[in-house]
Design an enzyme around this catalytic site. Structure first.
Site, PDB file in Angstrom:
ATOM      1  N   GLY A 227       0.857  -1.130   0.029  1.00 32.78           N
ATOM      2  CA  GLY A 227      -0.048   0.095  -0.119  1.00 32.78           C
ATOM      3  C   GLY A 227       1.057   1.128  -0.004  1.00 32.78           C
ATOM      4  N   ARG A 228       0.565   2.155   0.785  1.00 38.45           N
ATOM      5  CA  ARG A 228       1.281   3.726   0.656  1.00 38.45           C
ATOM      6  C   ARG A 228       2.652   3.477   1.238  1.00 38.45           C
ATOM      7  NH1 ARG A 228      -4.430   5.441   2.360  1.00 38.45           N
ATOM      8  NH2 ARG A 228      -3.907   4.235   4.157  1.00 38.45           N
ATOM      9  N   ILE A 229       2.573   2.793   2.465  1.00 35.57           N
ATOM     10  CA  ILE A 229       4.068   2.577   3.025  1.00 35.57           C
ATOM     11  C   ILE A 229       4.858   1.441   2.475  1.00 35.57           C
ATOM     12  CG2 ILE A 229       5.230   2.042   5.157  1.00 35.57           C
ATOM     13  CD1 ILE A 229       2.621   3.369   6.888  1.00 35.57           C
TER      14      ILE A 229
ATOM     15  N   THR B 279       7.268  -2.866  10.983  1.00 40.45           N
ATOM     16  CA  THR B 279       6.962  -1.683  11.295  1.00 40.45           C
ATOM     17  C   THR B 279       5.364  -1.306  11.135  1.00 40.45           C
ATOM     18  OG1 THR B 279       7.312  -0.741   9.171  1.00 40.45           O
ATOM     19  CG2 THR B 279       9.020  -0.427  10.784  1.00 40.45           C
TER      20      THR B 279
ATOM     21  N   ARG C 272       2.318  -3.936  12.687  1.00 43.16           N
ATOM     22  CA  ARG C 272       1.769  -4.299  14.015  1.00 43.16           C
ATOM     23  C   ARG C 272       2.053  -5.356  14.565  1.00 43.16           C
ATOM     24  NH1 ARG C 272       0.592   0.532  14.231  1.00 43.16           N
ATOM     25  NH2 ARG C 272      -1.422   1.415  14.369  1.00 43.16           N
TER      26      ARG C 272
ATOM     27  N   GLU D  43       1.997  -4.184  23.111  1.00 44.56           N
ATOM     28  CA  GLU D  43       2.873  -2.945  23.459  1.00 44.56           C
ATOM     29  C   GLU D  43       2.181  -2.319  24.740  1.00 44.56           C
ATOM     30  OE1 GLU D  43       2.788  -0.421  20.286  1.00 44.56           O
ATOM     31  OE2 GLU D  43       3.668  -2.005  19.000  1.00 44.56           O
TER      32      GLU D  43
ATOM     33  N   HIS E  45       7.852   1.593  18.914  1.00 43.29           N
ATOM     34  CA  HIS E  45       6.658   2.210  18.116  1.00 43.29           C
ATOM     35  C   HIS E  45       7.114   3.555  17.598  1.00 43.29           C
ATOM     36  CE1 HIS E  45       2.399   1.133  16.808  1.00 43.29           C
ATOM     37  NE2 HIS E  45       2.928   2.467  16.210  1.00 43.29           N
TER      38      HIS E  45
HETATM   39  P1  NAP Z   1      -2.490   0.765   2.994  1.00 42.77           P
HETATM   40  O1  NAP Z   1      -2.165   1.923   2.081  1.00 42.77           O
HETATM   41  O2  NAP Z   1      -4.036   0.669   3.378  1.00 42.77           O
HETATM   42  O3  NAP Z   1      -1.825  -0.465   2.501  1.00 42.77           O
HETATM   43  C1  NAP Z   1      -1.972  -1.938   3.182  1.00 42.77           C
HETATM   44  C2  NAP Z   1      -1.533  -2.966   2.190  1.00 42.77           C
HETATM   45  O4  NAP Z   1      -1.793  -3.977   2.909  1.00 42.77           O
HETATM   46  C3  NAP Z   1      -2.346  -2.894   0.765  1.00 42.77           C
HETATM   47  O5  NAP Z   1      -1.467  -3.303  -0.052  1.00 42.77           O
HETATM   48  C4  NAP Z   1      -3.182  -4.214   0.891  1.00 42.77           C
HETATM   49  O6  NAP Z   1      -3.482  -4.853  -0.071  1.00 42.77           O
HETATM   50  C5  NAP Z   1      -2.430  -5.096   1.918  1.00 42.77           C
HETATM   51  N1  NAP Z   1      -3.335  -6.107   2.670  1.00 42.77           N
HETATM   52  C6  NAP Z   1      -4.379  -5.888   3.458  1.00 42.77           C
HETATM   53  N2  NAP Z   1      -4.819  -6.806   3.992  1.00 42.77           N
HETATM   54  C7  NAP Z   1      -4.101  -7.827   3.594  1.00 42.77           C
HETATM   55  C8  NAP Z   1      -4.147  -9.274   3.562  1.00 42.77           C
HETATM   56  N3  NAP Z   1      -4.969 -10.020   4.390  1.00 42.77           N
HETATM   57  N4  NAP Z   1      -3.234  -9.859   2.877  1.00 42.77           N
HETATM   58  C9  NAP Z   1      -2.213  -9.228   2.206  1.00 42.77           C
HETATM   59  N5  NAP Z   1      -2.153  -7.929   1.931  1.00 42.77           N
HETATM   60  C10 NAP Z   1      -3.121  -7.376   2.581  1.00 42.77           C
HETATM   61  O7  NAP Z   1      -1.942   0.999   4.559  1.00 42.77           O
HETATM   62  P2  NAP Z   1      -0.399   1.996   4.704  1.00 42.77           P
HETATM   63  O8  NAP Z   1      -1.094   3.509   5.149  1.00 42.77           O
HETATM   64  O9  NAP Z   1       0.489   1.611   4.117  1.00 42.77           O
HETATM   65  O10 NAP Z   1      -0.149   1.548   6.493  1.00 42.77           O
HETATM   66  C11 NAP Z   1       0.004   0.075   6.612  1.00 42.77           C
HETATM   67  C12 NAP Z   1       0.068  -0.115   8.334  1.00 42.77           C
HETATM   68  O11 NAP Z   1       1.513   0.356   8.761  1.00 42.77           O
HETATM   69  C13 NAP Z   1      -0.902   0.641   9.219  1.00 42.77           C
HETATM   70  O12 NAP Z   1      -2.234   0.106   9.034  1.00 42.77           O
HETATM   71  C14 NAP Z   1      -0.354   0.608  10.682  1.00 42.77           C
HETATM   72  O13 NAP Z   1      -0.795  -0.478  11.226  1.00 42.77           O
HETATM   73  C15 NAP Z   1       0.998   0.675  10.120  1.00 42.77           C
HETATM   74  N6  NAP Z   1       1.906   1.713  10.401  1.00 42.77           N
HETATM   75  C16 NAP Z   1       2.792   1.802  11.735  1.00 42.77           C
HETATM   76  C17 NAP Z   1       3.527   2.790  12.016  1.00 42.77           C
HETATM   77  C18 NAP Z   1       4.459   2.862  13.214  1.00 42.77           C
HETATM   78  O14 NAP Z   1       4.634   3.719  13.825  1.00 42.77           O
HETATM   79  N7  NAP Z   1       5.221   1.656  13.321  1.00 42.77           N
HETATM   80  C19 NAP Z   1       3.345   3.999  11.453  1.00 42.77           C
HETATM   81  C20 NAP Z   1       2.432   4.278  10.188  1.00 42.77           C
HETATM   82  C21 NAP Z   1       1.532   2.937   9.908  1.00 42.77           C
HETATM   83  P3  NAP Z   1      -4.310  -4.321  -1.502  1.00 42.77           P
HETATM   84  O15 NAP Z   1      -3.239  -3.324  -2.219  1.00 42.77           O
HETATM   85  O16 NAP Z   1      -4.606  -5.345  -2.216  1.00 42.77           O
HETATM   86  O17 NAP Z   1      -5.527  -3.671  -0.864  1.00 42.77           O
END
Ligand code: NAP
Length: 288
Positions: free
Chosen positions: A138-140, A206, A208, A236, A254
């Site tokens: 996705g975005r990250i 990074t 969950r 956590e 985190h």
């Molecule tokens: P996003 O843009 O919604 O991207 C999520 C990706 O995960 C998409 O490519 C999606 O697939 C894929 N996905 C979802 N369910 C799946 C599954 N069951 N099997 C395989 N792939 C799956 O999310 P994001 O903005 O990148 O953020 C991702 C996560 O990073 C957040 O939800 C958060 O938990 C975590 N995060 C952590 C921190 C930190 O401080 N450590 C900071 C920011 C975010 P599709 O493309 O096919 O829909």
């Protein structure tokens, strides 16, 4: 409109909300209409007047969005503005774990400058040219892929709609997790899947902690077969005590989005969602 937050958020946008109440997430708020949280679980029964939960993070896995939708409570989050900071941290963890950065730092502080060279104890694994498995493009995940190309990495990906997770686990020198935590992804990286990792592979999380079987990850790390860089943990702020004495894992508390610039930008997004709600305008970042 009664607005409450569980903490004061950093950056100049915060002042645009004026004086607002600050209370812990568990404190009842009979007249609170807008609640600003940092992914804390909220008991909706404590907030009968609630109309909006504005979440100060992109991940909203601790908020019961189905219950919110059923009660007519909107939820917003902060996507996009934290992609670079979180992707940078994923790369930092890959580099730190594979090049034994933290162990080297500890050596110097212990007055052991030459030991690494003499005994090869600080020999790491290459980052440039490695095969990187990105779980969640996705975005990250995409921001991580962009950075990895600068390291000449071969990139293998899995997303909800595409990819073979077991094949990725087998092929990768480095695995980096970027899926949200949901009922689908809880425990997605099982003990069996961790066992598919090559000897010397590096596991970076990074996203969950609960996406991976944490007990199995600890066992792999205690065995010394793999290395890891972990920013997130299943319970956590607890970190498995078995990890604390290991030098094949780099641990951060985190801090994926924790830069002054990104935290301030996240506050801007929260405030924009609250102000849009107050105007009766569509929320810029509506989850439900
Ligand atoms: P996003 O843009 O919604 O991207 C999520 C990706 O995960 C998409 O490519 C999606 O697939 C894929 N996905 C979802 N369910 C799946 C599954 N069951 N099997 C395989 N792939 C799956 O999310 P994001 O903005 O990148 O953020 C991702 C996560 O990073 C957040 O939800 C958060 O938990 C975590 N995060 C952590 C921190 C930190 O401080 N450590 C900071 C920011 C975010 P599709 O493309 O096919 O829909």
């Amino acid at each position: 409109m009664k607005v409450r937050a569980t903490r004061v958020l950093p950056g100049p946008a915060w002042a645009e909300l004026g004086e607002i109440e600050i209370e812990p997430a568990g404190a009842a708020g009979p007249d609170v209409e807008v609640l600003i949280v940092v992914n804390e679980p909220i008991d909706l029964d404590l907030f009968p007047a609630l109309r909006l939960i504005a979440n100060y993070s992109v991940g909203y896995d601790r908020i019961d969005v189905a219950a919110c939708a059923a009660r007519g409570v909107a939820v917003s989050n902060t996507p996009g503005v934290l992609d670079a900071a979180t992707a940078d941290l994923a790369l930092a963890l890959m580099l730190a774990a594979r090049r034994r950065l933290v162990t080297g730092d500890r050596f110097i502080r212990a007055g052991r400058w030459n030991v690494g060279w003499a005994e090869h104890t600080l020999e790491g694994r290459e980052v440039t040219g490695a095969t990187l498995g990105i779980i969640g493009l996705g975005r990250i995940g995409a921001a991580v892929a962009q950075r990895a190309r600068g390291f000449d990495m071969t990139i293998v990906t899995v997303r909800r709609s595409d990819g073979d997770l077991d094949a990725l686990m087998r092929a990768a020198d480095i695995v980096s997790v970027h899926v949200p935590l949901s009922e689908e992804t809880r425990g997605l990286i099982t003990r069996e899947r961790l066992a598919l990792l090559r000897d010397g592979a590096t596991f970076v999380n990074t996203a969950r902690g609960a996406i991976v079987d944490e007990d199995a990850l600890v066992d792999e790390l205690v065995s010394g077969r793999i290395t890891a860089g972990l920013d997130v943990f299943a319970h956590e702020p607890q970190v498995p005590t078995a990890l604390l004495g290991l030098d094949n894992v780099v641990l951060t508390p985190h801090i994926g989005s924790a830069t002054a610039e990104t935290r301030s930008a996240m506050t801007r997004v929260v405030v924009d969602n609250v102000l849009a709600f107050a105007r009766g305008a569509p929320l810029p970042n509506r989850v439900v």
